[in-house]
Design an enzyme around this catalytic site. Structure first.
Site, short mmCIF file in Angstrom:
data_model
loop_
_atom_site.label_atom_id
_atom_site.label_comp_id
_atom_site.label_asym_id
_atom_site.label_seq_id
_atom_site.Cartn_x
_atom_site.Cartn_y
_atom_site.Cartn_z
CE LYS A 1 46.10 12.95 -0.32
NZ LYS A 1 45.29 13.31 -1.52
CB THR A 2 45.17 6.09 0.73
OG1 THR A 2 44.55 7.29 1.19
CG2 THR A 2 44.98 5.01 1.76
CD GLU B 1 46.39 9.53 2.72
OE1 GLU B 1 45.43 10.00 2.09
OE2 GLU B 1 46.38 8.39 3.24
#
Length: 494
Positions: free
Chosen positions: A128-129, A172
């Protein structure tokens, strides 16, 4: 966590929150939110117990930082924001409720900041990041000036949050505590769905059902993106398309909407050819190695294409992508040893990262310093974690980092180190973080690659390892901190 009681996006604006106080403001997620509010011109205070690196930047932006937790910190405050790490009986939480202040979970405060923007929400059990960072940089390169909040800092940018002037808000979306269910995205990106956070979801079926619930919250005029190469993502696409939702996929699979071909990864980075709707988008290059990085970047390319933004902007942004701190971050070289920090702790992301580092190491050895993150994950996924660690030539293992968890006899690092199929002389358990630098300095030799991996404390140790490696040469400590590393792994002055 009962997110059904949370205030969903679109209900409040950031300005409705008045004077905002964040408990535990130094952590990556909370400091990013504080930065967003401060750059939006809102009054912000926060409380903390240690001097996190992010706090100096918050003070410079006008934030008030209290280096203790006290009821007096709430004087003049309208809204108190907490994260899932803050217990409900925390003295500032108790006082906030006694005073009748508005009390919001971090996700609720973030949702308020999204009001009036088109949200691009990036979810998934890992990646995700990095993906959020890539999407942000692509939108910036396209001139849209998005707002963003990322669970990490983009390297060389030094920030994980920004209040932009454009219509898009990139975020996020954290699935670990179900809090992503209060967001109302215009674009939803789901990188993958694998067994994780089973202390919250119980089993993979429930986790997949919750991701589907999140995706269905996407604006009908927007769209959903997922990975065709990921089994969970593929099942999700089938489910949502049966509902009549607009779903687009990316990957090397023949039926992916954005199809990748001729993907190649080396120590100099990753490259692939992209094609959609019978149209070639040309070659995409990243200066960071790893096929998983290539897949992450493809979601950003697809997002730009579907939003009608120039694909050239995506190519330019990704070609210059500097990476994210603690996500495959090259820290430098000391005494011929290359050091990385890597946040991966799920076995899939660990395997991908370690396979890539094995390529980078070449004829050298790969030494892994690993601290497992959460007892339940270490217990439930022990065979998979052990198999990932077996990619290493040498392993330095610490005890599980599991705040608030009670370790039972036989659980934790003792069981894990036995399960890792490495010879006894190539794996070692150390009792504390303080012992790690000396242990690495004893084992590493020129040509080796060392990576600190796992829970947040250990994945920040790269600088300390560089100091320890330099100390054995007699060089002044700290000389390699911030040293730039070229694509071929050689160090240059930074």
């Amino acid at each position: 966590m009962n997110t059904a009681q949370f205030t969903p996006a679109g209900t409040l604006t950031a300005e409705d929150l008045g004077r905002i106080h964040l408990i535990g403001v130094g952590g990556v997620g909370m400091s990013g939110l504080a930065r967003l509010f401060l750059t939006r011109g809102l009054p912000v205070s926060g409380s903390e117990l240690r001097e996190w690196p992010s706090l100096a930047g918050l003070r410079a932006l006008g934030g008030t930082i209290h280096m203790s937790h006290e009821v007096s910190n709430l004087d003049g405050v309208d809204t108190v924001v907490y994260s899932s790490a803050i217990p409900q009986d925390h003295l500032e939480m108790v006082e906030a409720r006694r005073r009748g202040l508005r009390v919001l979970h971090r996700s609720e405060a973030l949702a308020a900041a999204m009001t009036g923007r088109r949200t691009v929400a990036v979810a998934g059990t890992h990646g995700k990041t990095t993906t959020t960072s890539m999407v942000t940089m692509v939108l910036q390169q396209a001139g849209t000036d998005p707002s963003f909040v990322i669970g990490g800092e983009i390297s060389e940018v030094g920030s994980g949050a920004h209040h932009g002037t454009g219509e898009y808000f990139v975020v996020e979306a954290d699935e670990s505590d179900r809090s992503f269910l209060i967001y109302r995205p215009y674009v939803s990106i789901i990188t993958n769905i694998e067994a994780d956070h089973l202390n919250t979801y119980g089993d993979l079926a429930n986790l997949e059902a919750t991701f589907a619930e999140f995706a269905r919250l996407t604006d009908p005029e927007g769209f959903i993106i997922t990975c065709a190469d990921d089994p969970g993502g593929r099942r999700l696409a089938v489910t949502l398309r049966a509902d009549g939702r607009q779903v687009y996929t990316y990957g090397e699979s023949a039926d992916a909407d954005l199809r990748l071909s001729e993907m190649a990864s080396s120590s100099q980075g990753v490259r692939y050819l992209a094609e959609i709707d019978g149209r070639s988008l040309g070659e995409i290059r990243l200066p960071i190695p790893g096929r998983h990085m290539g897949l992450n970047s493809a979601s950003a390319v697809l997002t730009a294409y579907l939003l009608g933004l120039p694909v050239e902007a995506a190519e330019a942004a990704l070609g210059a992508f500097p990476g994210v701190r603690r996500r495959f971050e090259r820290k430098g070289v000391a005494d011929g040893v290359l050091v990385y920090d890597e946040y991966a702790y799920h076995p899939t992301s660990m395997t991908l990262a370690l396979q890539t580092l094995r390529e980078v190491a070449g004829d050298g050895r790969l030494i892994v310093v690993f601290q497992p993150y959460r007892l339940y994950r270490t217990r439930d996924l022990q065979p998979e974690i052990a198999a990932a660690l077996a990619i290493a030539d040498e392993l330095v293992l610490l005890e599980v980092f599991g705040p608030g968890e009670l370790r039972q006899p036989g659980e934790g690092a003792a069981a894990l180190i036995e399960a890792v199929p490495l010879p006894a002389d190539r794996k070692v358990f150390v009792d504390s973080w303080d012992e790690v630098p000396a242990e690495v300095a004893r084992r590493a030799r020129p040509g080796d690659v060392v990576v600190t991996m796992g829970a947040p404390p250990i994945s920040l140790m790269g600088d300390q390892l560089l100091d320890a490696l330099l100390a054995r040469t007699g060089a002044p400590g700290g000389a390699a901190i911030g040293t730039a590393v070229g694509p071929d792994g050689t160090a240059t002055a930074g």
